[in-house]
Design a protein around this motif. Structure first.
Motif, PDB file in Angstrom:
ATOM      1  N   VAL A  63      28.117   1.613 -68.385  1.00 10.92           N
ATOM      2  CA  VAL A  63      27.922   2.950 -67.815  1.00 10.92           C
ATOM      3  C   VAL A  63      28.136   2.924 -66.308  1.00 10.92           C
ATOM      4  N   GLY A  64      27.636   1.857 -65.665  1.00  6.62           N
ATOM      5  CA  GLY A  64      27.820   1.727 -64.219  1.00  6.62           C
ATOM      6  C   GLY A  64      29.279   1.640 -63.826  1.00  6.62           C
ATOM      7  N   ALA A  65      30.062   0.926 -64.631  1.00  8.11           N
ATOM      8  CA  ALA A  65      31.498   0.823 -64.343  1.00  8.11           C
ATOM      9  C   ALA A  65      32.177   2.179 -64.424  1.00  8.11           C
ATOM     10  N   ILE A  66      31.757   2.991 -65.379  1.00  8.72           N
ATOM     11  CA  ILE A  66      32.305   4.341 -65.506  1.00  8.72           C
ATOM     12  C   ILE A  66      31.911   5.196 -64.309  1.00  8.72           C
ATOM     13  N   ASP A  67      30.689   4.995 -63.799  1.00  8.18           N
ATOM     14  CA  ASP A  67      30.184   5.789 -62.673  1.00  8.18           C
ATOM     15  C   ASP A  67      30.717   5.340 -61.318  1.00  8.18           C
ATOM     16  N   GLY A  68      31.478   4.251 -61.292  1.00  7.89           N
ATOM     17  CA  GLY A  68      32.115   3.869 -60.030  1.00  7.89           C
ATOM     18  C   GLY A  68      31.702   2.533 -59.452  1.00  7.89           C
ATOM     19  N   ILE A  69      30.864   1.758 -60.153  1.00  4.86           N
ATOM     20  CA  ILE A  69      30.509   0.431 -59.664  1.00  4.86           C
ATOM     21  C   ILE A  69      31.712  -0.488 -59.839  1.00  4.86           C
ATOM     22  N   LYS A  70      32.137  -1.161 -58.747  1.00  2.00           N
ATOM     23  CA  LYS A  70      33.417  -1.861 -58.749  1.00  2.00           C
ATOM     24  C   LYS A  70      33.313  -3.382 -58.738  1.00  2.00           C
ATOM     25  N   ASN A  71      32.187  -3.949 -58.307  1.00  2.68           N
ATOM     26  CA  ASN A  71      32.110  -5.403 -58.229  1.00  2.68           C
ATOM     27  C   ASN A  71      30.717  -5.895 -58.606  1.00  2.68           C
ATOM     28  N   GLN A 126      27.671  -4.841 -56.305  1.00  2.00           N
ATOM     29  CA  GLN A 126      27.157  -3.501 -56.589  1.00  2.00           C
ATOM     30  C   GLN A 126      26.371  -3.476 -57.890  1.00  2.00           C
ATOM     31  N   GLU A 127      26.809  -4.240 -58.886  1.00  2.33           N
ATOM     32  CA  GLU A 127      26.042  -4.360 -60.131  1.00  2.33           C
ATOM     33  C   GLU A 127      24.656  -4.931 -59.855  1.00  2.33           C
ATOM     34  N   LEU A 128      24.646  -5.963 -59.013  1.00  2.19           N
ATOM     35  CA  LEU A 128      23.366  -6.607 -58.686  1.00  2.19           C
ATOM     36  C   LEU A 128      22.419  -5.631 -57.999  1.00  2.19           C
ATOM     37  N   TRP A 129      22.933  -4.891 -57.013  1.00  2.00           N
ATOM     38  CA  TRP A 129      22.076  -4.044 -56.191  1.00  2.00           C
ATOM     39  C   TRP A 129      21.639  -2.767 -56.914  1.00  2.00           C
ATOM     40  N   TYR A 130      22.533  -2.153 -57.649  1.00  2.88           N
ATOM     41  CA  TYR A 130      22.237  -0.853 -58.244  1.00  2.88           C
ATOM     42  C   TYR A 130      21.779  -0.914 -59.703  1.00  2.88           C
ATOM     43  N   ILE A 131      22.005  -2.044 -60.374  1.00  7.43           N
ATOM     44  CA  ILE A 131      21.618  -2.130 -61.783  1.00  7.43           C
ATOM     45  C   ILE A 131      20.638  -3.281 -62.034  1.00  7.43           C
ATOM     46  N   THR A 132      21.061  -4.507 -61.710  1.00 11.73           N
ATOM     47  CA  THR A 132      20.268  -5.680 -62.072  1.00 11.73           C
ATOM     48  C   THR A 132      18.889  -5.677 -61.412  1.00 11.73           C
ATOM     49  N   MET A 170      15.002  -5.060 -63.298  1.00 16.45           N
ATOM     50  CA  MET A 170      14.057  -6.168 -63.483  1.00 16.45           C
ATOM     51  C   MET A 170      13.016  -6.223 -62.358  1.00 16.45           C
ATOM     52  N   LYS A 171      12.615  -5.039 -61.878  1.00 15.63           N
ATOM     53  CA  LYS A 171      11.622  -4.980 -60.808  1.00 15.63           C
ATOM     54  C   LYS A 171      10.300  -5.611 -61.206  1.00 15.63           C
ATOM     55  N   ASN A 172       9.884  -5.403 -62.461  1.00 16.44           N
ATOM     56  CA  ASN A 172       8.609  -5.966 -62.905  1.00 16.44           C
ATOM     57  C   ASN A 172       8.627  -7.490 -62.856  1.00 16.44           C
ATOM     58  N   MET A 173       9.722  -8.083 -63.323  1.00 16.37           N
ATOM     59  CA  MET A 173       9.842  -9.536 -63.270  1.00 16.37           C
ATOM     60  C   MET A 173       9.941 -10.032 -61.835  1.00 16.37           C
ATOM     61  N   ASP A 232      10.350  -2.204 -53.517  1.00 12.23           N
ATOM     62  CA  ASP A 232      10.476  -0.759 -53.794  1.00 12.23           C
ATOM     63  C   ASP A 232      11.759  -0.188 -53.223  1.00 12.23           C
ATOM     64  N   ARG A 233      12.300  -0.841 -52.194  1.00 12.20           N
ATOM     65  CA  ARG A 233      13.533  -0.358 -51.575  1.00 12.20           C
ATOM     66  C   ARG A 233      14.771  -0.865 -52.304  1.00 12.20           C
ATOM     67  N   THR A 234      14.576  -1.739 -53.273  1.00 13.07           N
ATOM     68  CA  THR A 234      15.700  -2.327 -53.990  1.00 13.07           C
ATOM     69  C   THR A 234      16.466  -1.259 -54.766  1.00 13.07           C
ATOM     70  N   GLY A 235      17.749  -1.232 -54.573  1.00  9.44           N
ATOM     71  CA  GLY A 235      18.598  -0.318 -55.322  1.00  9.44           C
ATOM     72  C   GLY A 235      18.624   1.090 -54.780  1.00  9.44           C
ATOM     73  N   LYS A 236      17.926   1.366 -53.660  1.00  6.48           N
ATOM     74  CA  LYS A 236      17.920   2.714 -53.096  1.00  6.48           C
ATOM     75  C   LYS A 236      19.043   2.886 -52.081  1.00  6.48           C
TER      76      LYS A 236
END
Length: 299
Positions: free
Chosen positions: A196-204, A207-213, A217-220, A295-299
């Motif tokens: 889904v992220g690739a469809i929305d414009g994530i290119k590398n 970006q996957e790490l910062w906006y998805i991963t 896994m914030k709880n972990m 808390d700032r992760t991925g924002k």
């Protein structure tokens, strides 16, 4: 909500409470109660022989006004935690991220290799031999063979080196629960989200790490951060095994070691309890800063 549904929910809550009760009782007896007792005892003078004597904030004033050793071990503890806490946390995550990319068999082997140091109870002695002050120590032998030094260096008896060595060993030991928690968190991220992220414009991958991963896994990550904080502030065994207690010029002594010395050798339990309260407050502050950063992760 009818009576039958309400009764069923009540029954489930009762069952859940009963299942959690052994842990909650142990947590209260061995965690909450000692912390509360330390806070109370820190306002008293108590040597385990004579009666309690209320002295107010004298123990806290003594730490910062008249105790020459406390500022040294406090500085060592804070510097040690500032270096090994975030760096150990980051190292465990980065390695877990890389290891997660391998096939299951290789990933299992690498996970065991990185986790192995925390399984070996006497692993510190390996480093003691490596940094031995004679020519038979691994580091001295290597440096002598290459002509880098002309005589053995007393690594663990030199205040210029011993703290750095303790930091290195702590980072080596950090591949424990935090590493496994990060591996588990990475394994449980839904792979469909990446599509889904690739469809929305994530290119590398960054970006996957910062906006998805990371957000997934914030709880972990929080659990890993708490474990890193706990291990960095409560470290003392490493320094004691490598450099003894006290180390040369107190250059590698931690607050936990000094607290144990005051409480169990000198029997100044009130003063040791005041140190425990300071250590507890430092851990709370560190945890709060970690949580705000996450808390700032991925924002």
């Amino acid at each position: 909500m009818n009576k039958e549904t309400a009764s069923r929910l009540t029954s489930k809550k009762t069952q859940a409470a009963l299942m959690m009760s052994p842990f909650l009782i142990m947590f209260f007896v061995f965690t909450v109660l000692p912390i509360a007792a330390s806070m109370v005892l820190s306002f008293f003078s108590y040597d385990m022989i004579n009666r309690f004597k209320f002295i107010g904030f004298d123990n806290y004033l003594r730490m910062f006004a008249s105790d020459e050793i406390f500022p040294l071990v406090l500085k060592n503890t804070m510097l040690f935690a500032i270096i090994t806490g975030p760096l150990g946390f980051l190292l465990s995550f980065v390695l877990a991220w890389f290891v997660n990319e391998f096939s299951p068999k290789i990933r299992t082997l690498l996970s065991f290799m990185f986790y192995a140091p925390s399984l070996v109870g006497n692993a510190f002695y390996i480093w003691q031999v490596a940094f031995s002050g004679d020519s038979y120590g691994y580091i001295n032998s290597l440096l002598l063979s290459f002509g880098i030094i002309t005589e053995p260096i007393l690594w663990l008896n030199n205040s210029s080196y011993v703290f750095t060595i303790v930091v290195i060993v702590q980072l080596w030991q950090s591949m424990g629960i935090s590493f496994l928690a990060n591996i588990s968190g990475l394994q449980n991220v839904n792979q469909e989200i990446y599509e889904v992220g690739a469809i929305d414009g994530i290119k590398n991958r960054w970006q996957e790490l910062w906006y998805i991963t990371l957000p997934m896994m914030k709880n972990m990550l929080l659990f890993s951060a708490v474990m890193s904080i706990q291990s960095s502030f409560s470290a003392g065994a490493i320094s004691q095994v490598l450099a003894g207690y006290p180390s040369v010029e107190y250059s590698a002594d931690m607050l936990v070691q000094y607290m144990a010395d005051v409480g169990t050798v000198k029997y100044e339990m009130g003063y040791a309890s005041a140190m425990a309260v300071i250590l507890f407050l430092l851990m709370i502050v560190a945890r709060t800063l970690f949580v705000k950063a996450l808390d700032r992760t991925g924002k």
